[in-house]
Design an enzyme around this catalytic site. Structure first.
Site, PDB file in Angstrom:
ATOM      1  N   LYS A 173     -10.632  -9.881  -8.034  1.00 34.09           N
ATOM      2  CA  LYS A 173     -10.447  -8.965  -7.660  1.00 34.09           C
ATOM      3  C   LYS A 173     -10.018  -9.216  -5.424  1.00 34.09           C
ATOM      4  CE  LYS A 173      -8.546  -4.765  -7.312  1.00 34.09           C
ATOM      5  NZ  LYS A 173      -9.816  -3.690  -7.107  1.00 34.09           N
ATOM      6  N   LYS A 242      -9.934  -3.548   5.021  1.00 31.86           N
ATOM      7  CA  LYS A 242     -11.283  -3.888   3.923  1.00 31.86           C
ATOM      8  C   LYS A 242     -11.185  -5.245   3.371  1.00 31.86           C
ATOM      9  CE  LYS A 242     -12.842  -2.369   0.584  1.00 31.86           C
ATOM     10  NZ  LYS A 242     -13.233  -2.704  -0.804  1.00 31.86           N
TER      11      LYS A 242
END
Length: 294
Positions: A173, A242
Site C-alpha cells: 500500500k 503521511k
C-alpha cells in the site's frame, strides 16, 4: 455463514462505503466512528451504531478497521474501551488502514498475543469503488485467514492478492500510494507550467487526461483539478503526505534513493502548513500555483 457478523471501526469515505456495501450484501454490521454523526448517518437495515469500539467488536466474526493513522488504530484497538478486549477469542482483525509495515507487524503480534488473528488488509480504490464492491485488496498474514474472509471479499473486492507475512500488505500500500503522490505532483506542475507558458488550462488538462501518459487515477484527478473540486476529499492531502513520509522512512532503512518522492513530500508539507491538509490531494495544484506566483 461463519462470517455474517461484522464489526467496523472508521467511517470515512472508504469505511462508510464498505459498511453500506456489506449491509446490502446481507451481513449484519456494527459500526463505530469517533464522530458519531457519521455512524448515525448509516444506521438502518443491517447496520447498528455501537457506543464504543468495544461494543462494535463484541459478538462479531470479524472486525474490519479503516482508520487514518497508526495512532488512531492503537487507540481504538488497544486503548481504554478498545475493541480488542471485547472481541471473542479467535476473531479476525483485518486492518485496512494505511500504516507502516512495522506498525502492521507490531499490531499483528499484539492481536495474536490476545488470542485473535490479524491481517493487514490494505485496499486500493476510492469511495465509489468501496460502494460498488470494486476494491483491490493487498494482504499480509496467514493464508488460512485470507480464505476465511473470502465471503467478505466477495462483496467488497474485485481482486484479492495475498502477498505473504504480516506487513507485506502495508508495504504494498505504501508503494502504491507513493506512486499516486508523485503523479499528483507532476500533474500539478505540468498544468501550472503549461498555463504560465500561455496554454489554455482547460485544453491542456483535456490533452493530459486523454494521453498515453495518463493513468486512470491521473485522469480522475485531472478532472478534479479542472473543476477545482478540492472540498470533497476523496483522499485527504494530509494523509497523502503521511503516506509519503512512511515510504521515505523505510527507504532509508533499505538504502533506496527517492528523490521524486522526497520532492513531492516537501511540497505536500508546504501545502499542509498552508492549511490545505483537509482538502483532496488534488489541491496540491493550489500549492504549486502559490509557489509559482499564480
Amino acid at each position: 455463514m461463519g462470517m455474517q457478523r461484522i464489526g467496523f471501526l472508521g467511517l470515512g469515505a472508504m469505511g462508510s462505503g464498505m459498511a453500506s456495501r456489506l449491509a446490502a450484501g446481507g451481513f449484519t454490521v456494527s459500526v463505530y466512528n469517533r464522530t458519531r454523526a457519521k455512524a448515525e448517518a448509516l444506521a438502518g437495515p443491517g447496520i447498528t451504531v455501537a457506543e464504543t469500539p468495544a461494543d462494535a467488536a463484541r459478538d462479531v466474526d470479524v472486525l474490519l478497521v479503516s482508520l487514518a493513522t497508526a495512532d488512531v488504530v492503537e487507540d481504538l484497538l488497544f486503548g481504554t474501551g478498545g475493541a480488542l478486549a471485547a472481541a471473542a477469542p479467535g476473531t479476525i482483525i483485518a486492518d485496512m488502514s494505511t500504516v507502516s509495515p512495522d506498525a502492521a507487524r507490531a499490531f499483528a503480534d499484539r492481536v495474536a498475543a490476545a488470542g485473535h488473528r490479524a491481517l493487514d488488509s490494505c485496499v486500493l480504490g476510492n469511495a465509489q469503488h468501496a460502494k460498488d464492491g470494486e476494491l483491490r485488496f493487498m494482504i499480509g498474514g496467514d493464508a488460512a485467514d485470507v480464505t476465511a474472509l473470502q465471503p467478505v471479499f466477495d462483496v467488497l473486492a474485485k481482486e484479492v492478492v495475498h502477498l505473504g507475512d504480516h506487513g507485506k500488505g502495508a508495504t504494498a500500500k505504501v508503494a502504491m500510494n507513493l506512486l499516486m503522490g508523485v503523479q499528483m505532483q507532476s500533474l500539478a506542475e505540468a498544468i501550472v507550467f503549461g498555463e504560465q507558458a500561455g496554454l489554455d488550462r482547460g485544453q491542456l488538462i483535456k490533452m493530459i487526461a486523454a494521453s498515453g501518459y495518463s493513468s486512470p487515477m491521473m485522469k480522475f484527478k485531472a478532472g478534479a483539478m479542472a473543476r477545482r473540486d478540492f472540498e470533497r476529499a476523496d483522499f485527504k492531502l494530509a494523509l497523502m503526505r503521511k503516506d509519503l513520509m512512511l515510504a521515505l522512512s523505510d527507504a532509508q532503512r533499505y538504502g533506496v534513493p527517492m528523490p521524486a518522492t522526497s520532492a513531492s513530500y516537501e511540497v505536500l508539507t508546504a501545502a499542509v502548513n498552508a492549511g490545505l491538509g483537509d482538502l483532496d490531494c488534488a489541491a496540491v495544484l493550489s500549492e504549486v500555483e502559490r509557489q509559482s506566483g499564480v
